[in-house]
Design an enzyme around this catalytic site. Structure first.
Site, PDB file in Angstrom:
ATOM      1  N   LYS A 174       0.805  -1.223   0.000  1.00 48.49           N
ATOM      2  CA  LYS A 174       0.000   0.000   0.000  1.00 48.49           C
ATOM      3  C   LYS A 174       0.841   1.277   0.000  1.00 48.49           C
ATOM      4  CE  LYS A 174      -4.487  -1.492   1.348  1.00 48.49           C
ATOM      5  NZ  LYS A 174      -4.321  -2.871   1.856  1.00 48.49           N
ATOM      6  N   GLU A 176      -9.646   6.882   3.353  1.00 50.32           N
ATOM      7  CA  GLU A 176     -10.519   5.940   4.045  1.00 50.32           C
ATOM      8  C   GLU A 176      -9.657   4.763   4.480  1.00 50.32           C
ATOM      9  OE1 GLU A 176      -9.834   5.856   0.931  1.00 50.32           O
ATOM     10  OE2 GLU A 176      -9.462   3.729   0.574  1.00 50.32           O
ATOM     11  N   SER A 195       1.720  -9.797  -0.766  1.00 54.54           N
ATOM     12  CA  SER A 195       1.357  -8.381  -0.668  1.00 54.54           C
ATOM     13  C   SER A 195       1.704  -7.728   0.663  1.00 54.54           C
ATOM     14  CB  SER A 195      -0.127  -8.200  -0.973  1.00 54.54           C
ATOM     15  OG  SER A 195      -0.915  -9.018  -0.129  1.00 54.54           O
TER      16      SER A 195
END
Ligand SMILES: *Cc1c(COP(=O)(O)O)cnc(C)c1O
Length: 392
Positions: A67, A89, A374
């Protein structure tokens, strides 16, 4: 629309802006820790007895997941656009932490929207965001989870658009977000392509990634989707004919939760239909009247009712296949990778591993699989202990 137009223009300008690209590359290297390694998982490969398995180690990126690639890119863009503040968010808190990190890095104000339910479940990440200087705002409406937090963030953005940029966390929402987030994440596949050619002298046979909104999957797949990639020559190392990019099979793995038949899952392709939600048209878990259904997954990052719109496009084009792994399969894969490789994966990434546990034994030993790992699993350890009935 004016906010989206302004963003679109700035984003496409930044792609050609040498100074922007230089700064982004510099931060990727010195701050995020790129390139992340491509690791050959020897013990997992031997255990499964089939294809060779490589892990693209996004778990080793700063803050522990992919991310940050997107958050740093968008914060940099916000700064160039003259914005003083970013908002985001967050569901599990991972994207909130990544955005708060980027904001601290560039000295921007940061506001994070999070549902009341999620704030309770993720108290540690709330504290982490506050440590990083972010203002975390509770969203007590609707189901008090991610989709409600997205609604609030969109509202804030339309009210404060002159000073504020909205850092959306995945390849979802209105244009240009899906394209822009894909672009910031596509560094994963660019590196992986180079790394596998170095290690094996040829392209992989399979690329496999978990799919929540779909950003780590798009990040890995995108470089291999380009039709103008030159054919890789037959390299001497493996003595294999070079595969073409178009021959590589790609699989996205959604959250099967407690099973599709139970309705408690987040498998949008297996259980959803086309709908319009939060700024884009895509697959959506909805009832006959178009009301968005509740979802369930053991991993918060995959627990969302819709999926980035490029994924349905790739599915319909027959280019990417989609499947799902259940909670139980993901939990088993979580433990398997920890024991065999000394790598505790994020529960999201464990869904991709679960698919490989089924697939690899069916393939010849000269086949090659790359899994996008990930994120790291530290954030999930407590949750897994609780599921196993262990008091910490
Ligand atoms: C958020 C998250 C995901 C899911 O998001 P995508 O946009 O589908 O990548 C997957 N893995 C980890 C570790 C995450 O934090």
């Amino acid at each position: 629309m004016p906010a989206l137009k302004e963003l679109e223009e700035a984003f496409f300008y930044s792609k050609k802006d040498k100074e922007f690209q230089r700064e982004l590359r510099h931060l990727q290297k010195t701050y995020i820790g790129r390139p992340t390694p491509l690791y050959f998982a020897r013990r997992l490969t031997e255990h499964l007895g089939g294809a060779k398995i490589y892990l693209k180690r996004e778990d080793l990126a700063h803050t522990g997941a992919h991310k940050i690639n997107n958050a740093v890119g968008q914060v940099l863009l916000a700064k160039k656009m003259g914005k003083k503040r970013v908002i985001a968010e967050t569901g599990a808190g991972q994207h909130g932490v990544a955005t708060a990190t980027g904001a601290a890095l560039k000295g921007l104000e940061c506001g994070i929207y999070m549902g009341t339910e999620d704030m309770k479940r993720q108290a540690l990440n709330v504290f982490r965001m506050r440590l990083l200087g972010a203002k975390v705002t509770e969203v007590p409406t609707g189901s008090r989870t991610l989709k409600d937090a997205i609604n609030e963030a969109l509202r804030d953005w339309t009210t404060n658009v002159r000073t504020t940029h909205y850092v959306l966390g995945t390849v979802f929402g209105p244009h240009p977000f899906p394209v822009m987030v894909r672009d910031f994440q596509s560094v994963i596949g660019r590196e992986a392509r180079r790394q596998i050619l170095d290690a094996e002298g040829r392209l992989p046979d399979y690329l496999i990634a978990c799919v929540g909104g779909g950003s780590n999957a798009m990040g890995l797949f995108y470089e291999f989707l380009k039709e103008d990639n030159p054919p890789t020559p037959p390299f001497s190392k493996g003595g294999k004919e070079g595969l073409l990019d178009k021959d590589i099979k790609m699989i996205g793995v959604e959250a099967g939760g407690k099973g599709i038949e139970t309705g408690e899952h987040a498998a949008r392709f297996a259980g959803g239909s086309i709908g319009v939600f939060q700024g884009c048209k895509s697959y959506l878990l909805q009832d006959d009247d178009g009301n968005v259904l509740g979802t369930h997954s053991v991993s918060a990052g995959l627990d969302y009712a819709s999926i980035g719109p490029e994924h349905p496009f790739l599915k319909d084009a027959g280019r990417v296949q989609y499947t799902y792994a259940t909670d139980d399969e993901a939990l088993a894969a979580f433990e398997l990778l920890s024991r065999l490789e000394g790598i505790i994966p994020a529960l999201e990434s464990a869904h991709a591993i679960a698919e490989v546990v089924k697939l690899a034994p069916k393939l010849d030993q000269d086949k090659i699989i790359i899994i996008n790992l990930s994120g790291r699993g530290d954030k999930d350890v407590q949750h897994v202990a609780k599921i196993k009935g262990i008091e910490l």
